[in-house]
Design an enzyme around this catalytic site. Structure first.
Site, PDB file in Angstrom:
ATOM      1  CB  SER A  51       5.230  -2.063  -6.053  1.00  0.00           C
ATOM      2  OG  SER A  51       3.959  -2.376  -5.539  1.00  0.00           O
ATOM      3  CG  HIS A  55       6.777  -4.412  -2.681  1.00  0.00           C
ATOM      4  ND1 HIS A  55       7.388  -4.493  -1.446  1.00  0.00           N
ATOM      5  CD2 HIS A  55       5.640  -3.706  -2.489  1.00  0.00           C
ATOM      6  CE1 HIS A  55       6.665  -3.848  -0.556  1.00  0.00           C
ATOM      7  NE2 HIS A  55       5.582  -3.366  -1.151  1.00  0.00           N
ATOM      8  CG  ASP A  89       1.999  -3.302  -2.123  1.00  0.00           C
ATOM      9  OD1 ASP A  89       2.625  -3.119  -1.071  1.00  0.00           O
ATOM     10  OD2 ASP A  89       2.366  -2.851  -3.233  1.00  0.00           O
ATOM     11  CG  MET A 111      -3.575  -3.081  -0.019  1.00  0.00           C
ATOM     12  SD  MET A 111      -3.953  -1.662  -1.051  1.00  0.00           S
ATOM     13  CE  MET A 111      -2.329  -1.303  -1.706  1.00  0.00           C
ATOM     14  CG  HIS A 169       3.820  -3.930   2.315  1.00  0.00           C
ATOM     15  ND1 HIS A 169       3.784  -2.683   1.715  1.00  0.00           N
ATOM     16  CD2 HIS A 169       3.442  -3.734   3.602  1.00  0.00           C
ATOM     17  CE1 HIS A 169       3.411  -1.786   2.593  1.00  0.00           C
ATOM     18  NE2 HIS A 169       3.176  -2.390   3.737  1.00  0.00           N
ATOM     19  CG  MET A 214      -0.243  -2.177   3.593  1.00  0.00           C
ATOM     20  SD  MET A 214      -0.241  -1.323   2.010  1.00  0.00           S
ATOM     21  CE  MET A 214       0.330  -2.661   0.992  1.00  0.00           C
ATOM     22  CG  MET A 233       4.411   2.313   4.654  1.00  0.00           C
ATOM     23  SD  MET A 233       4.625   1.401   3.110  1.00  0.00           S
ATOM     24  CE  MET A 233       3.712   2.416   1.938  1.00  0.00           C
ATOM     25  CG  ASP A 246       6.160   0.490  -0.472  1.00  0.00           C
ATOM     26  OD1 ASP A 246       5.955   0.941  -1.610  1.00  0.00           O
ATOM     27  OD2 ASP A 246       5.451  -0.400   0.047  1.00  0.00           O
TER      28      ASP A 246
HETATM   29  C1  DX5 Z   1       1.320   1.517  -1.328  1.00  0.00           C
HETATM   30  C2  DX5 Z   1       2.102   0.269  -1.589  1.00  0.00           C
HETATM   31  C3  DX5 Z   1       3.231   0.449  -2.537  1.00  0.00           C
HETATM   32  C4  DX5 Z   1       2.870   0.963  -3.904  1.00  0.00           C
HETATM   33  C5  DX5 Z   1       3.947   1.937  -4.282  1.00  0.00           C
HETATM   34  O1  DX5 Z   1       0.504   1.349  -0.252  1.00  0.00           O
HETATM   35  O2  DX5 Z   1       2.630  -0.267  -0.382  1.00  0.00           O
HETATM   36  O3  DX5 Z   1       4.042  -0.721  -2.632  1.00  0.00           O
HETATM   37  O4  DX5 Z   1       2.770  -0.031  -4.885  1.00  0.00           O
HETATM   38  O5  DX5 Z   1       3.587   2.549  -5.444  1.00  0.00           O
HETATM   39  P1  DX5 Z   1       4.362   3.807  -6.037  1.00  0.00           P
HETATM   40  O6  DX5 Z   1       5.785   3.380  -6.256  1.00  0.00           O
HETATM   41  O7  DX5 Z   1       3.625   4.094  -7.304  1.00  0.00           O
HETATM   42  O8  DX5 Z   1       4.257   4.920  -5.025  1.00  0.00           O
HETATM   43 ZN    ZN Z   2       4.145  -1.947  -0.456  1.00  0.00          ZN
END
Ligand code: DX5
Ligand code: ZN
Length: 230
Positions: free
Chosen positions: A9, A34, A36, A38, A67, A69, A138, A176
């Protein structure tokens, strides 16, 4: 042999040095990258958006596992495709018309994933499970890297695997949040296909080697299976 896919990620990468971290991913045994997105509404944090995904897609040789969010992710399907995503995963809790959204993601030329928050039960996927390419569970509450793994995820993976077998779904199970050396083998054992890992990979001394170790869970699963076949 079961091939476990590793999707580091980018959220935990060094944002002052993104190019060198993406080059590390290119050299590594990572299968996907990956990313993210947000919006500060669906989750309390804001990360990065389409300009960053587009820039990374120009230099990243691995498929982008995006991903979202964000609320109403259907507003951004075309932009996600144009930015270079291979998979677009949307949160179950953020979609009023999930079936239509999945169809639109496919029509835009991407693989479609659905993501469940830790408190959302897997049985809610019963009528969509055959339409998606990936289910992302998650294992932390979304929004931040470096959180502690929620133990209930192990049972959730097992329940999802059972549901998918019953429905004949070929979707991949991705997990994740809090994926590290101790939780990863247990997730694979429970039935996970894809492991997302942020801080464990990028904050380690040798990220490339950490990815290699996670990837080796594919072969260790094989050696566990062998004795029962002979
Ligand atoms: C959290 C993200 C993850 C995050 C995971 O909301 O969706 O992808 O980067 O990070 P770690 O592996 O550090 O928990
Ligand atoms: Zn993620």
């Amino acid at each position: 042999m079961k091939n476990i896919l590793i999707s580091p990620s980018l959220l935990s990468a060094d944002f002052t040095n993104l190019k060198s971290d993406v080059e590390m991913i290119n050299r590594s045994e990572a299968d996907w990258l990956h990313m993210d997105v947000m919006d500060g509404v669906f989750v309390p944090n804001i990360s990065f958006g389409f300009p960053v995904i587009s820039a990374v897609s120009k230099i990243c040789k691995k498929p982008l596992d995006v991903h979202l969010m964000i609320v109403q992710p259907e507003r951004y399907i075309e932009q996600t495709a144009k930015a270079g995503a291979y998979i677009m995963s949307v949160q179950y809790e953020a979609c009023t018309h999930l079936h239509r959204t999945i169809q639109q993601i496919h029509a835009a030329g991407m693989k479609a994933g659905v993501v469940l928050n830790p408190s959302t039960p897997v049985h809610l996927l019963e009528d969509i499970i055959c339409d998606v390419d990936l289910v992302l569970l998650m294992s932390v509450n979304p929004g931040f890297g470096g959180q502690t793994f929620i133990e209930n995820t192990i049972n959730k993976v097992k329940r999802l695997r059972k549901l998918m077998d019953e429905c004949g779904s070929k979707a991949l199970i991705e997990v994740d949040g809090g994926v590290q050396g101790e939780t990863a083998p247990r997730l694979v054992q429970a039935g996970a296909d894809v492991l997302v890992s942020g801080s464990y990979v990028f904050k380690s001394e040798d990220p490339e080697n950490t990815i290699k170790q996670l990837k080796s869970l594919s072969t260790s699963q094989e050696s566990e299976e062998r004795p029962s076949r002979t």
